[in-house]
Enzyme design. Structure first.
Site, PDB file in Angstrom:
ATOM      1  N   ARG A  51      50.067 -22.422 -16.392  1.00  0.00           N
ATOM      2  CA  ARG A  51      50.770 -23.014 -15.257  1.00  0.00           C
ATOM      3  C   ARG A  51      49.751 -23.824 -14.452  1.00  0.00           C
ATOM      4  NH1 ARG A  51      52.364 -17.516 -15.388  1.00  0.00           N
ATOM      5  NH2 ARG A  51      54.594 -17.200 -15.853  1.00  0.00           N
ATOM      6  N   LYS A  93      51.775 -14.800 -12.377  1.00  0.00           N
ATOM      7  CA  LYS A  93      52.669 -14.300 -11.343  1.00  0.00           C
ATOM      8  C   LYS A  93      52.524 -12.791 -11.202  1.00  0.00           C
ATOM      9  CE  LYS A  93      56.113 -17.975 -11.921  1.00  0.00           C
ATOM     10  NZ  LYS A  93      57.521 -18.294 -12.267  1.00  0.00           N
ATOM     11  N   HIS A  98      54.601 -28.579 -16.167  1.00  0.00           N
ATOM     12  CA  HIS A  98      55.465 -27.677 -16.937  1.00  0.00           C
ATOM     13  C   HIS A  98      55.877 -28.313 -18.257  1.00  0.00           C
ATOM     14  CE1 HIS A  98      56.092 -23.939 -14.893  1.00  0.00           C
ATOM     15  NE2 HIS A  98      57.159 -23.692 -15.612  1.00  0.00           N
ATOM     16  N   ARG A 143      53.303 -27.233 -20.593  1.00  0.00           N
ATOM     17  CA  ARG A 143      53.505 -25.814 -20.908  1.00  0.00           C
ATOM     18  C   ARG A 143      54.651 -25.639 -21.905  1.00  0.00           C
ATOM     19  NH1 ARG A 143      52.640 -20.534 -18.852  1.00  0.00           N
ATOM     20  NH2 ARG A 143      54.511 -19.351 -18.334  1.00  0.00           N
ATOM     21  N   HIS A 170      54.795 -14.302 -19.809  1.00  0.00           N
ATOM     22  CA  HIS A 170      56.147 -13.918 -19.421  1.00  0.00           C
ATOM     23  C   HIS A 170      56.268 -12.403 -19.408  1.00  0.00           C
ATOM     24  CE1 HIS A 170      57.981 -18.003 -20.842  1.00  0.00           C
ATOM     25  NE2 HIS A 170      57.507 -18.063 -19.618  1.00  0.00           N
ATOM     26  N   TYR A 216      62.728 -21.027 -25.635  1.00  0.00           N
ATOM     27  CA  TYR A 216      62.006 -22.021 -26.429  1.00  0.00           C
ATOM     28  C   TYR A 216      62.479 -22.016 -27.881  1.00  0.00           C
ATOM     29  CZ  TYR A 216      58.936 -22.338 -22.420  1.00  0.00           C
ATOM     30  OH  TYR A 216      58.446 -22.514 -21.149  1.00  0.00           O
TER      31      TYR A 216
END
Length: 313
Positions: free
Chosen positions: A164, A188, A258, A261, A284, A293
């Protein structure tokens, strides 16, 4: 008394007053609700309904259908799913209010749900376009300047490990060693992960660390990517670096961090990587997030199948 408010127009006005006074709704919100509920009022009026007490669940459901299909008789075009959902939320709020105020005995809109938004596939780039962006980093004749070396290293890193943009600009020098070919990313929720980086990215980072960063640093700063004043490169500046490179590469579509990414993940899956591995690389928390994806690669396979198989059509 509340129950004496029988006219549909008055009932809607009472609800809007409630939103303004009791809920403190903003002027733009009230204006939007007003337009949506006026559409609902006109629809109910066309069915001979002039009070919320006369509305049945079937009326609300058929209003939902009318929003999605349009109404040629009233010159109303179909609404997008997001607009349908917003309008139905306004109608549901009106009915919930009417029930709480004793205007109606039951909330007939409670079980009517807005449509789920269409699942958007992540946007990714073909490999040759990614390479073109990397090659364009730094600008014409400036690729070997400190900023040019930094820009190429940044874009190589974004694509090489799927970071990110916030993770990339937060990197410190101690978070990576080109000898190990890996980088420590903090994602995150404070979750950390070690992600490998490829040869071209290692070469670009080495060049930046040896010939670029020393010229940018003015005082001690642990940040890996520095701005022209020697401070940590911001997210906005890093975004601009990528945007400028994409423009110089001649891409007609907008490119964001993004996008790189998404391209990283899609190209890995196209190459046969397991979705669980890609999940770990992307950071994730759930594989469900990563599985979107796989829809991209399935979509691409369908296109190939449709054009290549003799009995595809």
């Amino acid at each position: 008394m509340t129950a004496a408010v029988t006219g549909l127009e008055d009932q809607i006005r009472r609800y809007l007053d409630h939103l303004a006074v009791e809920r403190g709704a903003a002027a733009n919100t009230l204006s939007s609700y007003g337009r949506d509920l006026d559409r609902y009022r006109r629809y109910l009026g066309s069915r001979g309904v002039d009070s919320l007490a006369e509305v049945a669940e079937e009326d609300v459901r058929e209003f939902l259908v009318a929003l999605r299909t349009g109404d040629p008789d009233r010159d109303e075009a179909p609404l997008a799913d997001s607009s349908v959902a917003r309008t139905l939320v306004a109608a549901r709020g009106l009915h919930k209010f009417a029930t709480a105020e004793g205007i109606t005995a039951t909330d007939v809109a409670h079980a009517v749900r807005p449509p789920k938004p269409a699942r958007r596939l992540p946007k990714s780039l073909p490999v040759d376009q990614v390479v073109a962006i990397i090659e364009a980093a730094g600008g014409d004749g400036a690729a070997d300047t400190p900023r040019g070396l930094r820009d190429r290293a940044l874009i190589e890193l974004l694509y090489s490990c799927g970071a990110r943009i916030s993770e990339a600009v937060a990197l410190d020098i101690d978070d990576m060693t080109t000898e190990s070919g890996a980088v420590l990313l903090r994602g995150k929720g404070g979750r950390e992960r070690i992600v490998p980086i490829g040869g071209p990215a290692i070469d670009a980072l080495d060049a930046y660390l040896v010939r670029g960063r020393p010229a940018l640093v003015s005082r001690y700063n642990p940040a890996l990517f520095l701005n022209a004043r020697g401070g940590r490169l911001s997210r906005q500046s890093a975004w601009q670096v990528l945007s400028d490179a994409a423009e110089r590469a001649g891409l007609q579509t907008s490119v964001s961090p993004h996008t790189m990414r998404h391209s990283f993940a899609t190209h890995l899956l196209d190459g046969g990587a397991d979705v669980r591995v890609v999940q770990e690389l992307l950071g994730h928390a759930s594989v469900t997030t990563t599985q979107v994806y796989t829809l991209v690669t399935v979509s691409a396979m369908r296109e190939v199948y449709a054009t290549a198989h003799p009995r595809a059509r």
